[in-house]
Write a protein that holds these residues in place. Structure first.
Motif, PDB file in Angstrom:
ATOM      1  N   GLN A 154       0.972  -1.346  -0.070  1.00 10.89           N
ATOM      2  CA  GLN A 154       0.007  -0.059  -0.511  1.00 10.89           C
ATOM      3  C   GLN A 154       0.716   1.251   0.188  1.00 10.89           C
ATOM      4  OE1 GLN A 154      -2.653  -1.503   3.687  1.00 10.89           O
ATOM      5  NE2 GLN A 154      -3.856  -0.775   2.732  1.00 10.89           N
ATOM      6  N   CYS A 155       2.282   1.166  -0.228  1.00 14.82           N
ATOM      7  CA  CYS A 155       3.043   2.705  -0.170  1.00 14.82           C
ATOM      8  C   CYS A 155       3.597   2.169  -1.892  1.00 14.82           C
ATOM      9  CB  CYS A 155       4.254   2.127   0.790  1.00 14.82           C
ATOM     10  SG  CYS A 155       3.875   1.943   2.321  1.00 14.82           S
ATOM     11  N   PRO A 196      -0.831   9.726  -8.935  1.00 14.24           N
ATOM     12  CA  PRO A 196      -1.895   9.538  -8.046  1.00 14.24           C
ATOM     13  C   PRO A 196      -1.995   8.468  -6.975  1.00 14.24           C
ATOM     14  CG  PRO A 196      -1.668   9.097 -10.640  1.00 14.24           C
ATOM     15  CD  PRO A 196      -0.446   8.900  -9.848  1.00 14.24           C
ATOM     16  N   HIS A 197      -2.273   8.922  -5.766  1.00 12.46           N
ATOM     17  CA  HIS A 197      -2.417   8.294  -4.705  1.00 12.46           C
ATOM     18  C   HIS A 197      -3.283   7.041  -5.236  1.00 12.46           C
ATOM     19  CE1 HIS A 197      -2.025  11.743  -2.146  1.00 12.46           C
ATOM     20  NE2 HIS A 197      -3.169  11.628  -2.147  1.00 12.46           N
ATOM     21  N   ASN A 198      -3.357   6.125  -5.649  1.00  9.71           N
ATOM     22  CA  ASN A 198      -3.975   4.630  -6.510  1.00  9.71           C
ATOM     23  C   ASN A 198      -3.064   4.305  -6.939  1.00  9.71           C
ATOM     24  OD1 ASN A 198      -3.699   6.276  -8.387  1.00  9.71           O
ATOM     25  ND2 ASN A 198      -6.442   5.692  -9.285  1.00  9.71           N
ATOM     26  N   ARG A 230       5.197  -0.733  -6.717  1.00 13.63           N
ATOM     27  CA  ARG A 230       6.285  -0.959  -7.610  1.00 13.63           C
ATOM     28  C   ARG A 230       6.347   0.013  -8.377  1.00 13.63           C
ATOM     29  NH1 ARG A 230      11.098  -3.119  -6.893  1.00 13.63           N
ATOM     30  NH2 ARG A 230      12.625  -3.243  -8.502  1.00 13.63           N
ATOM     31  N   ILE A 231       6.867   1.313  -8.612  1.00 13.69           N
ATOM     32  CA  ILE A 231       7.090   2.455  -9.611  1.00 13.69           C
ATOM     33  C   ILE A 231       7.663   1.956 -10.952  1.00 13.69           C
ATOM     34  CG2 ILE A 231       6.419   4.703  -9.704  1.00 13.69           C
ATOM     35  CD1 ILE A 231       4.608   3.906  -7.671  1.00 13.69           C
ATOM     36  N   CYS A 244       8.019   4.809   0.026  1.00 13.25           N
ATOM     37  CA  CYS A 244       8.136   6.215   0.484  1.00 13.25           C
ATOM     38  C   CYS A 244       6.756   5.205   0.754  1.00 13.25           C
ATOM     39  CB  CYS A 244       7.282   6.720  -1.147  1.00 13.25           C
ATOM     40  SG  CYS A 244       5.689   7.674  -0.023  1.00 13.25           S
ATOM     41  N   GLN A 245       6.961   5.246   2.307  1.00 13.38           N
ATOM     42  CA  GLN A 245       6.006   5.108   3.677  1.00 13.38           C
ATOM     43  C   GLN A 245       5.270   5.718   4.315  1.00 13.38           C
ATOM     44  OE1 GLN A 245       8.103   4.354   7.275  1.00 13.38           O
ATOM     45  NE2 GLN A 245       7.314   2.588   7.575  1.00 13.38           N
ATOM     46  N   VAL A 246       3.703   5.362   3.689  1.00 14.15           N
ATOM     47  CA  VAL A 246       2.474   6.314   4.339  1.00 14.15           C
ATOM     48  C   VAL A 246       2.396   5.483   5.997  1.00 14.15           C
ATOM     49  CG1 VAL A 246       0.300   6.277   3.475  1.00 14.15           C
ATOM     50  CG2 VAL A 246       2.124   5.467   1.868  1.00 14.15           C
TER      51      VAL A 246
END
Length: 543
Positions: free
Chosen positions: A23-24, A63-65, A69-70, A343-345
């Protein structure tokens, strides 16, 4: 018999919890710049992170959705010629972001709804004045399109982004400006400088109202205005111990509170929640987030708790309150960058048994709409930011985000609809719109006025069409000339065949057939008919 009275506060029990890795956001090449910046900016639509980029500076917008992995080739915002040092989302338009860079230029970008499908290199407007790198960008809290920038040339500039014009130029700092912050209604400005002093300015006139020694250490200091007028600062003492202080604007030399924290050497970034009066201290290189509550009673700044993580943080961003989940009593959400590309939420919540909306946890928060225009603000009008209730959840108030461009300058414009409507997509319009009308609601869609770029494209298309027409006209004229010459030749050959006999008639017929082959298909049938007629006449003469 004595007993200790426990301080009463609804935020005494605030717990942080990190979301699962899926989810991050992972595989992000976070910038390795040594500049003291958070490297991260977030709003209810997008997450922006400054990243490493070859051949210039860039940042990624997600976007948040789009979690997980990017991809390494994900589109970037990459128009700067030097590394990006600071980014900030516009509080009045979730699709607009400003960036400052080592190339001395500030750029303002329009991000389409849904994110980027290709790398964005053309900004809405370039703000050019600074002679050295620009390391600080800050939006005005209540005035539309007012942006503050500060650079290593010791200059502080306030712009009207809607017209690209300079509103205020402050050049009284003797050294690099570390931080700047407007007060609640934007009528005062506080800055910290490398000369270890804190200063308060009138942001309209650039007049210095007061100054004092901030922290005695030589490392970077930060200062923020709290909602009720006090100033909170972070810095270092002479022994390089980290400390924070609370001051009144009319007595900067006498801190209300001055507390030493630890001996770490990372610069602390104070992130402030005006709704709850909570301050989160996030140090660069730290693995903890400390949070405090500011109250009117001593000791004024109350330590609450510490959120511990195993990895040191490279940067951090705080979600505005309208992006928090009120159904789970979430009062803050952090986006924490690690050196390993994650990037940790982190979600901060206050446990409650009831599932109903908790009005004591969620007072009216900052709205997306601007309270005044840039022209009204520079003319002397002050207005507190507009607020609204989060009961029922947040729904975007923007009916559509419009990007308008005039010949003189670039204009950021946003048409507003009544609250409760869904967020619309981006559309393009242009013309000489004044900033005073940027926040007015319209009854219909924006007028379809072409931008200057569209105008140039149309002219290019017209030129191409004209060239094609001229070429076709020349070709038609050539074919008509051939057909006319062939028909004239046929008549002459027919008359000569009647006078001179069959040999000359055959030669004329051959010449007519050869001319007919080079003409169009329509003229070929006519010429063949003429040739056959000439041949028949020649045969009759022989008989």
């Amino acid at each position: 018999m004595s007993f200790r009275v426990v301080r009463s506060s609804k935020f005494r029990h605030v717990y942080g919890q990190s979301l699962k890795r899926e989810q991050c956001y992972d595989n992000i090449r976070v910038s390795k710049s040594s500049w003291d910046s958070t490297f991260c900016a977030v709003n209810p639509k997008f997450l922006a992170i400054i990243v490493e980029s070859a051949g210039g500076g860039a940042f990624i917008v997600l976007p948040h959705n789009k979690v997980g992995r990017i991809a390494a080739d994900h589109p970037l915002v990459g128009g700067h010629k030097g590394p990006v040092l600071d980014i900030a989302w516009c509080p009045h338009n979730d699709n607009v972001i400003a960036s400052g860079s080592e190339d001395c230029v500030v750029k303002v970008w329009q991000i389409p709804d849904g994110g980027l499908s290709r790398t964005l290199t053309e900004p809405v407007v370039d703000l050019v004045l600074h002679q050295r790198r620009v390391g600080l960008v800050l939006w005005h809290p209540s005035a539309l399109n007012v942006l503050l920038t500060a650079g290593s040339d010791n200059q502080v500039v306030i712009w009207n982004v809607g017209t690209g014009e300079i509103l205020v130029h402050i050049d009284s700092h003797p050294d690099i400006v570390y931080s700047a912050c407007f007060n609640w209604d934007g009528s005062k400005l506080v800055t910290t400088c490398k000369d270890k002093k804190i200063r308060i300015y009138d942001p309209r006139s650039g007049e210095l109202e007061s100054e004092a020694m901030c922290h005695e250490g030589s490392k970077a200091t930060r200062a923020i205005f709290l909602r009720h007028g006090l100033i909170f600062t972070t810095g270092f003492n002479r022994s390089s111990e980290r400390q924070y202080s609370l001051r009144a604007p009319d007595a900067l030399n006498e801190p209300i509170v001055m507390v030493e924290l630890d001996t770490s050497n990372g610069v602390m970034f104070p992130l402030y929640d005006a709704d709850t009066n909570l301050i989160y201290l996030c140090g660069k290189g730290d693995s903890v987030i400390r949070y405090f509550e500011v109250t009117p009673e001593p000791p004024f700044v109350h330590y609450i708790n510490t959120f511990q993580t195993p990895d040191p943080q490279r940067g951090i961003g705080l979600m505005p309150k309208r992006g928090c989940d009120v159904t789970t009593c979430e009062i803050a959400k952090f986006y924490r960058l690690n050196n390993n590309g994650l990037c940790q939420v982190i979600s901060m919540t206050v446990p409650r048994k009831s599932d109903l909306f908790q009005e004591d946890l969620y007072p009216d928060t900052l709205a997306e709409d601007a309270a005044i225009t840039a022209e009204e603000w520079i003319a002397g009008k002050d207005a507190e930011p507009l607020t609204f209730s989060l009961k029922g959840g947040y729904v975007s108030s923007s009916g559509g985000n419009t990007l308008s461009v005039s010949k003189k300058a670039n204009i950021l414009n946003k048409t507003s609809a009544s609250r409760g409507g869904g967020g619309g997509g981006s559309s393009y319009a242009g013309g000489n719109h004044s900033s005073a009308n940027n926040n007015e609601s319209s009854d219909g869609p924006p007028p379809a006025i072409f931008t200057e770029k569209d105008h140039r494209n149309i002219l290019d298309e017209i030129r191409k069409l004209k060239a094609i027409i001229v070429k076709q006209e020349n070709r038609i004229r050539a074919l008509e000339a051939k057909v006319s010459a062939a028909a004239t030749g046929d008549e002459t050959d027919a008359r000569n065949s009647n006078k001179n006999g069959s040999g000359q008639s055959s030669a004329a017929a051959s010449a007519a057939a050869a001319a007919a082959e080079s003409s169009s298909h329509a003229s070929e049938s006519a010429n063949d008919h003429a040739a056959s007629t000439s041949a028949t006449n020649a045969d009759n003469d022989e008989d």
